[in-house]
Every structure is written in structure tokens, then in C-alpha cells.
Design an enzyme around this catalytic site. Structure first.
Site, short mmCIF file in Angstrom:
data_model
loop_
_atom_site.label_atom_id
_atom_site.label_comp_id
_atom_site.label_asym_id
_atom_site.label_seq_id
_atom_site.Cartn_x
_atom_site.Cartn_y
_atom_site.Cartn_z
N LYS A 1 0.85 -1.19 0.00
CA LYS A 1 0.00 0.00 0.00
C LYS A 1 0.89 1.24 0.00
CE LYS A 1 -3.71 2.39 2.44
NZ LYS A 1 -4.67 2.34 3.58
N ASP B 1 -12.13 6.19 11.03
CA ASP B 1 -12.52 6.38 9.63
C ASP B 1 -13.32 5.17 9.14
OD1 ASP B 1 -12.62 7.76 7.16
OD2 ASP B 1 -10.91 6.63 6.40
#
Length: 297
Positions: free
Chosen positions: A121, A226
Site C-alpha cells: 500500500k 474512519d
């Protein structure tokens, strides 16, 4: 395959020295002068100028002309430095196809020495969406103006730490393997974002997610901050993983209750809207907060 992976085998040792010199210079300047690059790289001016042209042509650095001629790393140049560091310690030996692209990250398939699939990532916090959300990012604190390299590296470091906390308490989350600069390497996982899939047993998944939220807060002592249908992955066997941890906050944060409620409410609202699952986010919050306070004493 990422552009950085293509260049890893083509670049020479002195090319990496120049890229590192530009990276060092960008800690204090938006554009790094040729003189500074010469100083940091310990190469001669002739060596530096010739190689800078080559790196600029490959889009690994960007030339700027103002009161002086300066350079800055591109995303591709920063990728090269991070991937090289990860490959030198044998975390990964190859980069594969792109798996996905988010608002603030690119995700690639990677492989280790045993040809085991991993996920790489790459944090891209310089994208426009960051400007709208940076006031919410506790990990930036009050550092004022900082360049995108630093923002992306901080985001990746934060995510790696969040994943390690999640792994320690055996949360349903990808296993963190390693990280360097703005790249996080984790175990390979496959599945579909919750937002893009139907469920055979939505109540089971809903209860499972709420259980993991509780575990993260009570045992891990952090809030995801989140959590929504966009960062819950439903696996082929209809289990789930929670991903994307760079915004997490401590359970002792002054706004921890509010942040925890937002995560809970996001999940409750989505399951009610999409699957008609009824719940009481306020009650769930109270139960979790009460359990957290009890285990403190």
C-alpha cells in the site's frame, strides 16, 4: 506494475545516491539546488548534472526553474527509494499488478522470496482530498507547512503502527509485515468492499463488525476514526477484514467518545439503509465506554 518497479533494476548506485540527496534536501526546502545535491550525494558536479537529466527524463525527479534551478522528487522517485529499501532487506523481491487506487493510496500486489503474495500500500497523501481533511489528522499535529513526502510517510507509519496494534489483539485486519517511507507491506487478502456487495447474512456481519469495534477500543485502546462501508472488506467466505488505519486515535483522546460514536454510527446507518438491520448506536457506544472504564480500574 508500478513505474518504480520498472526502474529498480535499471538504475545505478549513484542514481539512488542522487534520489536520496534530493529526499534529504526536501526536508527543509521545496526545491533542492544542484549545489545542495552535490553536497549531500558526495558526487562531482559533472556526475550530478548528467544523472539529474536522466532522472528528470524518467520522471523520478522534477526540475524547477526560478531564482535558481532546483529539483524535487516525484511520487515515482519516492516509490523507487522505498521499494529499494524493502527489497534490500528481502521483504519483497517483486512488484506485480495494481490491485486498487484510493483517494490517498495506490495498492499493488507484491511477492516475497518464497513467491508468497503480499499487498503493498503506497500512501499518496499529497492528493487534493488531503487538504480538506488535514485538520482532522492528529498525526500531523501542529507542524505547519510540510511537504507531501513527509505527509505520506507519516500516514504510512501511522497505519503500520495501527495495524500492529490490531494484530496484537487479533483484530480482523490484515497482518502488517513491514514498511518503509510511505509504503506499508501487509499480508495478501482478497475480497470486496462492503459497499459493493450483497450479504447472505447481514446481521452476522453487522454484529461481527461491532464486536471488532469494541475489541479495538477496549483491548487495543484505539479508535479507527474512519470506519465505514468503504473500509470493511468482505472475503469470499463472507467473513470480513477492517482496513485503512492511518487516522486512528488513542482511546484516551479528548474526543475519543465522539470519534467512536462516529465509527459506530457509520456502520449502523449503512446496515439500516442497505440491509434493514435495526440498531441503537448510542446504546452500543454506552456499553463499549462502560466496559472500557471498568477495565481501567
Amino acid at each position: 506494475m508500478s513505474k518504480a518497479a520498472e526502474y529498480l533494476l535499471e538504475l545505478e548506485k549513484n542514481d539512488f545516491r542522487l534520489l536520496t540527496a534530493v529526499e534529504v534536501g526536501m526536508r527543509t526546502a521545496q526545491h533542492v539546488s544542484v549545489d545542495s545535491i552535490v553536497e549531500f550525494s558526495k558526487l562531482t558536479p559533472d556526475q550530478v548534472i548528467k544523472r539529474l537529466d536522466n532522472l528528470h527524463y524518467r520522471d523520478l525527479i522534477r526540475r524547477w526553474k526560478g531564482q535558481f534551478v532546483g529539483y524535487q522528487l516525484t511520487h515515482h522517485g519516492y516509490d523507487v527509494l522505498a521499494f529499494r529499501a524493502l527489497s534490500e532487506r528481502d521483504t519483497i523481491i517483486a512488484i506485480g499488478r495494481e490491485l486498487g487506487k484510493g483517494k490517498e493510496s495506490d495498492v499493488f500486489l507484491a511477492y516475497d522470496e518464497e513467491q508468497k503474495a503480499l499487498v503493498a500500500k503506497i500512501h499518496r497523501v499529497g492528493r487534493p482530498s488531503f487538504q480538506r481533511s488535514k485538520k482532522l489528522r492528529g498525526y500531523l499535529g501542529s507542524k505547519g507547512h510540510i511537504n507531501w513526502l513527509y505527509k505520506s510517510r507519516l500516514s504510512a507509519e501511522r497505519e503500520l503502527l495501527g495495524l500492529k496494534i490490531a494484530n496484537k489483539i487479533k483484530l480482523k485486519a490484515p497482518k502488517a509485515i513491514d514498511g518503509n517511507r510511505h509504503i506499508v507491506i501487509m499480508e495478501f487478502f482478497e475480497g470486496t468492499e462492503l459497499v459493493n456487495i450483497g450479504l447472505k447474512n447481514p446481521l452476522k456481519i453487522f454484529n461481527g463488525i461491532i464486536t471488532e469495534i469494541r475489541k479495538l477500543f477496549v483491548k487495543g485502546k484505539i479508535v479507527h476514526c474512519d470506519l465505514s462501508e468503504y473500509n470493511v472488506i468482505i472475503t469470499p467466505k463472507e467473513d470480513f477484514l477492517i482496513i485503512d488505519f492511518p487516522q486512528y486515535e488513542s482511546a484516551e483522546h479528548i474526543n475519543a467518545g465522539e470519534l467512536l460514536y462516529r465509527d459506530i454510527n457509520n456502520i449502523c446507518k449503512y446496515f439500516k439503509r442497505k440491509f434493514k438491520v435495526e440498531s441503537e448506536p448510542t446504546t452500543i457506544l454506552e456499553i463499549i465506554m462502560e466496559e472500557y472504564e471498568k477495565q481501567k480500574h
